[in-house]
Design a protein around this motif. Sequence first.
Motif, PDB file in Angstrom:
ATOM      1  N   VAL A  19       0.793  -1.219   0.000  1.00 27.31           N
ATOM      2  CA  VAL A  19       0.000   0.000   0.000  1.00 27.31           C
ATOM      3  C   VAL A  19       0.827   1.271   0.000  1.00 27.31           C
ATOM      4  O   VAL A  19       0.313   2.334  -0.331  1.00 27.31           O
ATOM      5  CB  VAL A  19      -0.977   0.040   1.187  1.00 27.31           C
ATOM      6  N   LEU A  20       2.078   1.206   0.358  1.00 28.90           N
ATOM      7  CA  LEU A  20       2.864   2.425   0.457  1.00 28.90           C
ATOM      8  C   LEU A  20       3.182   3.036  -0.895  1.00 28.90           C
ATOM      9  O   LEU A  20       3.446   4.224  -0.992  1.00 28.90           O
ATOM     10  CB  LEU A  20       4.164   2.150   1.208  1.00 28.90           C
ATOM     11  N   TYR A  21       3.160   2.257  -1.921  1.00 29.27           N
ATOM     12  CA  TYR A  21       3.600   2.750  -3.213  1.00 29.27           C
ATOM     13  C   TYR A  21       2.462   2.879  -4.214  1.00 29.27           C
ATOM     14  O   TYR A  21       2.677   3.206  -5.354  1.00 29.27           O
ATOM     15  CB  TYR A  21       4.702   1.830  -3.756  1.00 29.27           C
ATOM     16  N   TYR A  22       1.256   2.624  -3.775  1.00 29.11           N
ATOM     17  CA  TYR A  22       0.095   2.719  -4.642  1.00 29.11           C
ATOM     18  C   TYR A  22      -0.971   3.536  -3.935  1.00 29.11           C
ATOM     19  O   TYR A  22      -1.193   3.371  -2.741  1.00 29.11           O
ATOM     20  CB  TYR A  22      -0.473   1.329  -4.964  1.00 29.11           C
ATOM     21  N   THR A  23      -1.652   4.370  -4.671  1.00 33.19           N
ATOM     22  CA  THR A  23      -2.709   5.168  -4.052  1.00 33.19           C
ATOM     23  C   THR A  23      -3.956   4.331  -3.797  1.00 33.19           C
ATOM     24  O   THR A  23      -4.792   4.707  -2.988  1.00 33.19           O
ATOM     25  CB  THR A  23      -3.076   6.367  -4.937  1.00 33.19           C
ATOM     26  N   SER A  24      -4.074   3.199  -4.456  1.00 34.90           N
ATOM     27  CA  SER A  24      -5.277   2.383  -4.274  1.00 34.90           C
ATOM     28  C   SER A  24      -5.333   1.728  -2.904  1.00 34.90           C
ATOM     29  O   SER A  24      -6.395   1.346  -2.447  1.00 34.90           O
ATOM     30  CB  SER A  24      -5.352   1.307  -5.362  1.00 34.90           C
ATOM     31  N   GLY A  25      -4.226   1.596  -2.191  1.00 32.42           N
ATOM     32  CA  GLY A  25      -4.228   0.946  -0.892  1.00 32.42           C
ATOM     33  C   GLY A  25      -4.153   1.901   0.287  1.00 32.42           C
ATOM     34  O   GLY A  25      -4.117   1.471   1.431  1.00 32.42           O
ATOM     35  N   GLN A  26      -4.148   3.185   0.016  1.00 25.29           N
ATOM     36  CA  GLN A  26      -4.016   4.145   1.112  1.00 25.29           C
ATOM     37  C   GLN A  26      -5.226   4.125   2.035  1.00 25.29           C
ATOM     38  O   GLN A  26      -5.100   4.370   3.231  1.00 25.29           O
ATOM     39  CB  GLN A  26      -3.800   5.545   0.553  1.00 25.29           C
ATOM     40  N   TRP A  27      -6.365   3.805   1.517  1.00 28.88           N
ATOM     41  CA  TRP A  27      -7.567   3.746   2.351  1.00 28.88           C
ATOM     42  C   TRP A  27      -7.444   2.632   3.394  1.00 28.88           C
ATOM     43  O   TRP A  27      -8.001   2.731   4.483  1.00 28.88           O
ATOM     44  CB  TRP A  27      -8.827   3.582   1.501  1.00 28.88           C
ATOM     45  N   MET A  28      -6.700   1.569   3.076  1.00 29.94           N
ATOM     46  CA  MET A  28      -6.517   0.484   4.043  1.00 29.94           C
ATOM     47  C   MET A  28      -5.675   0.955   5.232  1.00 29.94           C
ATOM     48  O   MET A  28      -5.967   0.615   6.377  1.00 29.94           O
ATOM     49  CB  MET A  28      -5.880  -0.730   3.383  1.00 29.94           C
ATOM     50  N   VAL A  29      -4.643   1.743   4.959  1.00 29.98           N
ATOM     51  CA  VAL A  29      -3.818   2.291   6.043  1.00 29.98           C
ATOM     52  C   VAL A  29      -4.658   3.265   6.871  1.00 29.98           C
ATOM     53  O   VAL A  29      -4.610   3.253   8.100  1.00 29.98           O
ATOM     54  CB  VAL A  29      -2.567   2.985   5.473  1.00 29.98           C
ATOM     55  N   PHE A  30      -5.436   4.097   6.193  1.00 27.30           N
ATOM     56  CA  PHE A  30      -6.311   5.054   6.880  1.00 27.30           C
ATOM     57  C   PHE A  30      -7.256   4.326   7.833  1.00 27.30           C
ATOM     58  O   PHE A  30      -7.379   4.684   9.008  1.00 27.30           O
ATOM     59  CB  PHE A  30      -7.092   5.855   5.835  1.00 27.30           C
ATOM     60  N   LEU A  31      -7.914   3.277   7.332  1.00 30.71           N
ATOM     61  CA  LEU A  31      -8.852   2.527   8.177  1.00 30.71           C
ATOM     62  C   LEU A  31      -8.142   1.738   9.270  1.00 30.71           C
ATOM     63  O   LEU A  31      -8.695   1.550  10.358  1.00 30.71           O
ATOM     64  CB  LEU A  31      -9.690   1.583   7.313  1.00 30.71           C
ATOM     65  N   ALA A  32      -6.928   1.283   9.002  1.00 32.81           N
ATOM     66  CA  ALA A  32      -6.188   0.529  10.015  1.00 32.81           C
ATOM     67  C   ALA A  32      -5.712   1.425  11.154  1.00 32.81           C
ATOM     68  O   ALA A  32      -5.492   0.941  12.271  1.00 32.81           O
ATOM     69  CB  ALA A  32      -4.995  -0.173   9.376  1.00 32.81           C
TER      70      ALA A  32
END
Length: 137
Positions: A19-32
């Motif tokens: 997720v660190l290198y793709y904008t598509s996974g940033q929501w997972m970090v936000f929710l985590a």
Amino acid sequence: MTAVAPLKARGYRGFLNRVLYYTSGQWMVFLAMIPAGFLAGVWYGVISLARRIMRSGPVLNCVCDILAALGIWLIVMAGLIAACFGDMRLYAFAGAGIGFALERVTLGLVPGGLKRVFKKLWSISPFRQEKRRHASK
């Protein structure tokens, strides 16, 4: 070299390993990070409750402030390490901030809010007995 490189070299594959290198996974970090912020709010509530119970002076206030800051820092850093290998991203801190605010609005305001509600209900209650003033004769 990023903070992720030593973990990848050891073969660690966390659930958020890309997720660190793709904008598509940033929501997972936000929710985590929302639960980490919520836990930080709980810790802050515990420390402030202890401060209120002990009716602390200036020295104990300083100790409680240091314990609160240290605990919140440890909780948020553990959340960052679990969510995105410790890389500090603004959306991760935004998620922790939202989690902290959710805790303060839900659990954090319950004791004071309930006390105000019960006081107001008691003041307008028909069962409340008025204090009678006896005229001295």
